[in-house]
Every structure is written in C-alpha cells, then in structure tokens.
Design a protein around this motif. Sequence first.
Motif, short mmCIF file in Angstrom:
data_model
loop_
_atom_site.label_atom_id
_atom_site.label_comp_id
_atom_site.label_asym_id
_atom_site.label_seq_id
_atom_site.Cartn_x
_atom_site.Cartn_y
_atom_site.Cartn_z
N LYS A 117 0.67 -1.29 0.04
CA LYS A 117 0.03 0.18 -0.23
C LYS A 117 0.94 1.38 0.04
CE LYS A 117 -3.67 -2.19 2.50
NZ LYS A 117 -4.56 -2.34 1.10
N LEU A 118 0.50 2.15 -0.79
CA LEU A 118 1.14 3.51 -0.97
C LEU A 118 0.57 4.62 -0.52
CD1 LEU A 118 2.74 2.97 -4.49
CD2 LEU A 118 3.65 2.53 -2.33
N ASN A 119 1.06 5.74 0.06
CA ASN A 119 0.44 6.86 0.43
C ASN A 119 0.77 7.75 -0.74
OD1 ASN A 119 -0.75 6.22 2.93
ND2 ASN A 119 1.27 6.44 3.82
N PRO A 120 -0.02 8.71 -0.95
CA PRO A 120 0.23 9.70 -1.96
C PRO A 120 1.38 10.43 -1.72
CG PRO A 120 -1.68 10.55 -0.91
CD PRO A 120 -1.34 9.17 -0.32
N LEU A 121 2.26 11.07 -2.67
CA LEU A 121 3.29 11.93 -2.29
C LEU A 121 2.64 13.44 -1.92
CD1 LEU A 121 5.39 11.14 -5.67
CD2 LEU A 121 5.78 10.07 -3.42
N VAL A 122 3.37 14.22 -1.38
CA VAL A 122 3.16 15.62 -1.02
C VAL A 122 2.96 16.50 -1.97
CG1 VAL A 122 3.92 17.43 0.50
CG2 VAL A 122 4.41 15.26 1.50
N SER A 123 3.54 16.24 -3.32
CA SER A 123 3.50 17.29 -4.33
C SER A 123 3.64 16.14 -5.63
CB SER A 123 4.43 18.26 -4.36
OG SER A 123 5.86 17.70 -4.61
N GLY A 124 3.13 16.66 -6.70
CA GLY A 124 3.23 15.70 -7.97
C GLY A 124 2.59 16.52 -9.01
N ARG A 125 1.64 15.73 -9.59
CA ARG A 125 1.08 16.37 -10.84
C ARG A 125 0.29 17.54 -10.33
NH1 ARG A 125 -2.79 13.66 -15.55
NH2 ARG A 125 -2.84 15.38 -16.59
N GLU A 126 0.18 18.57 -11.11
CA GLU A 126 -0.56 19.88 -10.59
C GLU A 126 -1.89 19.92 -11.64
OE1 GLU A 126 2.03 23.19 -10.75
OE2 GLU A 126 3.25 22.21 -9.09
N PRO A 127 -2.78 20.42 -11.02
CA PRO A 127 -2.91 20.88 -9.64
C PRO A 127 -3.14 19.72 -8.44
CG PRO A 127 -5.06 21.10 -10.51
CD PRO A 127 -4.23 20.84 -11.59
N TRP A 128 -2.42 19.65 -7.51
CA TRP A 128 -2.48 18.33 -6.68
C TRP A 128 -3.79 18.43 -5.64
CZ3 TRP A 128 2.13 20.99 -6.52
CH2 TRP A 128 2.35 21.74 -5.36
N PHE A 129 -4.23 17.41 -5.38
CA PHE A 129 -5.34 17.50 -4.31
C PHE A 129 -4.59 17.69 -3.00
CE2 PHE A 129 -8.35 15.23 -1.44
CZ PHE A 129 -9.67 16.20 -2.01
N ALA A 130 -4.93 18.82 -2.58
CA ALA A 130 -4.60 19.22 -1.18
C ALA A 130 -5.39 19.08 -0.05
CB ALA A 130 -4.09 20.82 -1.22
N SER A 131 -5.14 18.88 1.20
CA SER A 131 -5.94 18.49 2.47
C SER A 131 -6.16 20.12 2.76
CB SER A 131 -5.17 17.93 3.43
OG SER A 131 -4.55 16.84 3.20
N GLY A 132 -7.63 20.26 3.46
CA GLY A 132 -8.16 21.47 3.59
C GLY A 132 -9.61 21.55 3.98
N GLU A 133 -9.86 22.83 4.02
CA GLU A 133 -11.57 23.04 4.05
C GLU A 133 -12.32 23.05 2.72
OE1 GLU A 133 -12.03 26.06 6.71
OE2 GLU A 133 -11.72 24.78 8.60
N VAL A 134 -13.44 22.46 2.78
CA VAL A 134 -14.29 22.76 1.56
C VAL A 134 -15.67 23.38 2.02
CG1 VAL A 134 -15.49 21.74 -0.42
CG2 VAL A 134 -13.40 20.86 0.48
N PRO A 135 -15.70 24.76 1.65
CA PRO A 135 -16.94 25.65 2.15
C PRO A 135 -18.14 24.98 1.54
CG PRO A 135 -15.30 27.03 1.20
CD PRO A 135 -14.86 25.69 0.87
N PRO A 136 -19.35 25.34 2.21
CA PRO A 136 -20.51 24.73 1.75
C PRO A 136 -20.93 25.20 0.14
CG PRO A 136 -20.79 25.65 3.90
CD PRO A 136 -19.25 25.87 3.59
N GLY A 137 -21.29 24.24 -0.50
CA GLY A 137 -21.50 24.44 -2.10
C GLY A 137 -20.19 24.70 -2.86
N ARG A 138 -19.14 24.32 -2.43
CA ARG A 138 -17.94 24.52 -3.21
C ARG A 138 -17.26 23.07 -3.17
NH1 ARG A 138 -15.83 29.68 -3.86
NH2 ARG A 138 -14.73 28.78 -5.39
N CYS A 139 -16.41 23.16 -4.10
CA CYS A 139 -15.36 21.73 -4.40
C CYS A 139 -14.15 21.92 -4.51
CB CYS A 139 -15.86 21.17 -5.82
SG CYS A 139 -17.69 20.68 -6.03
N ARG A 140 -13.42 20.99 -4.12
CA ARG A 140 -11.92 21.10 -4.47
C ARG A 140 -11.50 19.92 -5.06
NH1 ARG A 140 -7.67 22.42 -0.32
NH2 ARG A 140 -9.24 23.47 0.36
N ALA A 141 -10.82 19.88 -6.18
CA ALA A 141 -10.37 18.85 -7.19
C ALA A 141 -8.84 19.09 -7.50
CB ALA A 141 -11.12 19.14 -8.36
N GLY A 142 -8.40 17.97 -7.71
CA GLY A 142 -6.89 17.88 -8.06
C GLY A 142 -6.39 16.18 -8.08
N TRP A 143 -4.99 16.21 -8.41
CA TRP A 143 -4.58 14.91 -8.77
C TRP A 143 -3.82 14.69 -7.36
CZ3 TRP A 143 -5.14 12.56 -13.06
CH2 TRP A 143 -5.60 13.36 -14.43
N LEU A 144 -3.68 13.22 -6.90
CA LEU A 144 -3.20 12.53 -6.18
C LEU A 144 -2.00 11.78 -7.02
CD1 LEU A 144 -5.84 10.88 -3.91
CD2 LEU A 144 -4.38 12.84 -3.50
#
Length: 169
Positions: A117-144
Amino acid sequence: MLAVLLLTLASAAIGCVGSGGSNTSLAPGSDAAVANIVQPNSEGAVAMGQSVETPNGHEVTVRKAAWWRRHGGLLVHSDLDNLFWVVRIRACAPPSHTSPVLVFSDEYTLTLNDGDKLNPLVSGREPWFASGEVPPGRCRAGWLTYEVPNGASPVALQYGAHRFDVYAS
C-alpha cells in the motif's frame, strides 16, 4: 463508518467498466506483474465519475486514473526509474452544510498487485489534491500522485467504505 474508494485494474489493456472510457492502463512491460494482480470483489462497486457521500456529508468522485505522461505521451519516471500513477479526485461540500467539511489527501491509499500500500506524495502532478476545508456549496479537485515501484501495478484506490472499481479490459 469510514468511506472507501477502490479503483481496480485487472489486465494490461485499457478500459473502464460502465463508462466506455479509457481511464486506466497498466505500465508498458508489466506483463509479469499482470499475472499476479489481486482482483477484488467488484460487487456493489461505484462507476468512475459517480459521486458517493461520505459519513461527514461531503461527496467524493474519482474522475480519472492513469500513468502520468508528459506532453507527447512520454511516461514520467522518478530518479529511481519508477513510474507515477495519478488519480484525479473531486470532493464537494453540499450547499446545505452550515460549515466547511475537511478533506485529507493522505486518507487515499493505493494498493498494488503485490498487496503493498502506498500513500500519496506530498506534491506531484498539478494541480494536486491538497488537504483542507471545503466551504458549503464548493468543491476541491486535483491529482493524487503515487510513485509505483518497477514491476508493480496499481490495483485499488481506497478511501472509506465506498469503492470505485475500474477494470482494464
């Protein structure tokens, strides 16, 4: 109950069950690894591109999974000559939420055909999927991005209790 996403590959050709698309592929020259692929039970699997709701109320969608290629189609290699597997993720907080939801990129685990099993790299293909808050009605997208050792093949992406199975055909 945790939410689980599982992406599954089963052979060396390209394809995606239920979508008719070409969303996955195994690395060139990985025939030896293909013979030993772990094939999970796909009963109740969710199709690529379909959203599933997590216990904390946000929706997660696996949009694409493939070997990372540069412009012109060349595979991206690490300094150790490993390949990179990239997965496009989208997480959305419903407009009905009164507060943001938290999403974490390190909760996505890639399982290889040998069971590692592998964990994702801290960075990589951009835009990467970063941890954080997603406000109501919004989305966060990116690459792992995952660095896959030579000779190994991705089998599953896991996140909680939901599973997305994608079979190469």
